[in-house]
Every structure is written in structure tokens, then in C-alpha cells.
Design an enzyme around this catalytic site. Structure first.
Site, mmCIF file in Angstrom:
data_model
loop_
_atom_site.group_PDB
_atom_site.id
_atom_site.type_symbol
_atom_site.label_atom_id
_atom_site.label_comp_id
_atom_site.label_asym_id
_atom_site.label_seq_id
_atom_site.Cartn_x
_atom_site.Cartn_y
_atom_site.Cartn_z
ATOM 1 N N GLY A 12 0.825 -1.199 0.000
ATOM 2 C CA GLY A 12 0.000 0.000 0.000
ATOM 3 C C GLY A 12 0.860 1.250 0.000
ATOM 4 N N GLY A 49 19.716 2.116 -7.062
ATOM 5 C CA GLY A 49 20.828 2.488 -6.213
ATOM 6 C C GLY A 49 20.277 2.762 -4.832
ATOM 7 C CB VAL A 60 -2.092 -7.660 0.687
ATOM 8 C CG1 VAL A 60 -0.854 -6.802 0.506
ATOM 9 C CG2 VAL A 60 -3.339 -6.809 0.908
ATOM 10 C CG ASN A 86 0.514 1.334 4.783
ATOM 11 O OD1 ASN A 86 0.103 1.982 5.735
ATOM 12 N ND2 ASN A 86 0.252 1.664 3.517
ATOM 13 C CE1 TYR A 151 -8.870 1.005 8.614
ATOM 14 C CE2 TYR A 151 -9.144 1.999 10.773
ATOM 15 C CZ TYR A 151 -8.399 1.822 9.625
ATOM 16 O OH TYR A 151 -7.197 2.454 9.484
ATOM 17 C CB ALA A 152 -12.738 -1.213 15.181
ATOM 18 C CB ALA A 153 -13.118 -6.352 13.859
ATOM 19 C CB ILE A 184 -2.581 10.807 10.211
ATOM 20 C CG1 ILE A 184 -2.144 10.008 11.453
ATOM 21 C CG2 ILE A 184 -1.373 11.348 9.456
ATOM 22 C CD1 ILE A 184 -1.386 10.789 12.490
#
Length: 245
Positions: A12, A49, A60, A86, A151-153, A184
């Protein structure tokens, strides 16, 4: 230049917090491969490089795709030192009305995708004596917000998985830690901050009085990927400005 000579994969990593972490790693001298399922993440791995970015398509949700990503990076660069698992999605909705497909997409991407990424990275991380695994949680893993069930789970599951992985992988020279951002100003957090009704409620819970910056999360990710965190294992590092609930 705390990551000179290292090779990292950020799933991600084409946008949002993943991209911020990838770019911060580059500035520290790391060679970084951003993996994602979007077209922007496509293309073959170039010869890098130190301190450069590459993009590789990977999903994923698919074990074969993740396995191919790890193999391609190792074959291209001869090592893998850091995995940042991520990749994630959010499908808000009340528990009683959430479509099963939405639940499954979130859990399969966030939690199962983290498991797949770590599982397939381990053989390469330990080839050169060990490495670092960083998983991504959220303040919502431990705090209740209406509509965040899937999402929380998934994020709570990631925290538990990371602690177990830390115990199991430590003897193999691999540390596993978890970053838990709060609000964020990037990605999902930026959308929340733009919603005046919601932000008036949630923004008031941040003791420093503002949303965090993606670069502040990235600095924590640098620490957890560097030699400085060698004795930090199984930790959930909250980056949330002092979030009360």
C-alpha cells in the site's frame, strides 16, 4: 542515514501513509519497493541504487501475488531487511446493516493481507540474519466509534497477531512491531478532518489540538526499522498526539 544499505517493501506504498513512510525511508538511504494493486504501482522492478523508490503491482488479498512480490524483490536486490505491512481499506457502516461483502473485504485486506505479507516475507528476512516487520494498526483498534466495526476488528486483530509474531520470530532475528496512528492529515484521516460535523467531535479529543502529519508517523516508522529499535519487539507504538476518548 539510519537505513543505508537496507531494502524495504511497503505494501500500500503508492499513496497515503504508505507513500510517506516509503519516501522517509528513501531519505534515510534505504532502497524501497512500494507494492499495490493500482495501475500506478505496476511495472517491472528497476535496478536501484541506494535511496531510490520502485513500484511493483501486488495484491495482498492473493497469497500467490504476495509470494511473487517477495521473490521478485529478493531476486532483484539480493536482500530484504524491512517489511511494512501497510495495505488497508475501510468500509464504514453499522454492524447490523453492514454488507457481508464489505466486512470480508476489510478483513481480507487489512488482517489477512498483513498475515500473508508477514508469512511470505519471513524466509527472506531471515536469510541475512534477521530484519524488521512493521504492521499498521489504528487508534480505532482500542477505541469505540460507531460505524467502524469491520475496520476496528481488523486492526485489533493486527495488534494481537503482531504480538504473537514478535514472540515467534524473535529467535529467528526478526522483530515485529506495530504502528498505531491517530487522526492523521492523510488518506482516511484527511477525509475525516474535512467533515466539519465529525471533526468538531473527534478533533476535540486530541490533546495537542491538531491532526498529525504523515511525516510524524513516518519518523516513528524509521525508528522501528532502524538498528536503534533492536531491543523493541512486540510493541504497539501509538502516534496520536495524546488522544483521549
Amino acid at each position: 542515514m539510519r537505513l543505508v544499505g537496507k531494502v524495504a517493501i511497503v505494501t500500500g506504498g503508492a499513496k497515503g501513509l504508505g507513500r510517506a513512510i516509503a519516501e522517509a525511508y528513501v531519505k534515510e538511504g534505504c532502497r524501497v519497493v512500494c507494492a499495490g494493486r493500482d495501475a500506478a504501482a505496476g511495472g517491472r522492478l528497476p535496478g536501484l541504487g541506494e535511496g531510490e523508490l520502485a513500484f511493483q503491482r501486488a495484491d495482498v488479498r492473493d497469497s500467490g501475488s504476495v509470494r511473487g512480490l517477495m521473490r521478485a524483490v529478493y531476486e532483484a536486490y539480493g536482500r530484504l531487511d524491512v517489511l511494512v505491512a501497510n495495505a488497508g481499506v475501510s468500509r464504514p457502516g453499522p454492524s447490523a446493516d453492514l454488507e457481508p461483502q464489505a466486512w470480508e473485504e476489510v478483513v481480507d485486506t487489512n488482517l489477512n493481507g498483513t498475515f500473508r505479507s508477514v508469512r511470505e516475507a519471513v524466509p527472506y528476512l531471515e536469510k541475512d540474519g534477521g530484519g524488521r516487520v512493521l504492521t499498521m494498526s489504528s487508534a480505532l483498534a482500542t477505541r469505540v466509534a460507531r460505524g467502524s466495526a469491520s475496520y476496528a476488528a481488523s486492526k485489533a486483530g493486527i495488534e494481537a497477531f503482531t504480538r504473537v509474531a514478535a514472540v515467534e520470530l524473535g529467535p529467528r532475528g526478526i522483530t515485529a512491531n506495530c504502528l498505531s496512528p491517530g487522526f492523521i492529515d492523510e488518506g482516511m484521516g484527511r477525509a475525516l478532518a474535512a467533515n466539519e460535523r465529525l471533526w468538531s467531535h473527534y478533533g476535540a479529543k486530541i490533546s495537542v489540538g491538531r491532526a498529525g502529519d504523515a511525516a510524524e508517523v513516518a519518523q516513528a516508522a524509521i525508528f522501528l526499522a532502524s538498528d536503534e529499535s533492536g531491543y523493541v519487539n512486540g510493541h504497539v507504538l501509538e502516534v496520536n498526539g495524546g488522544l483521549s476518548w
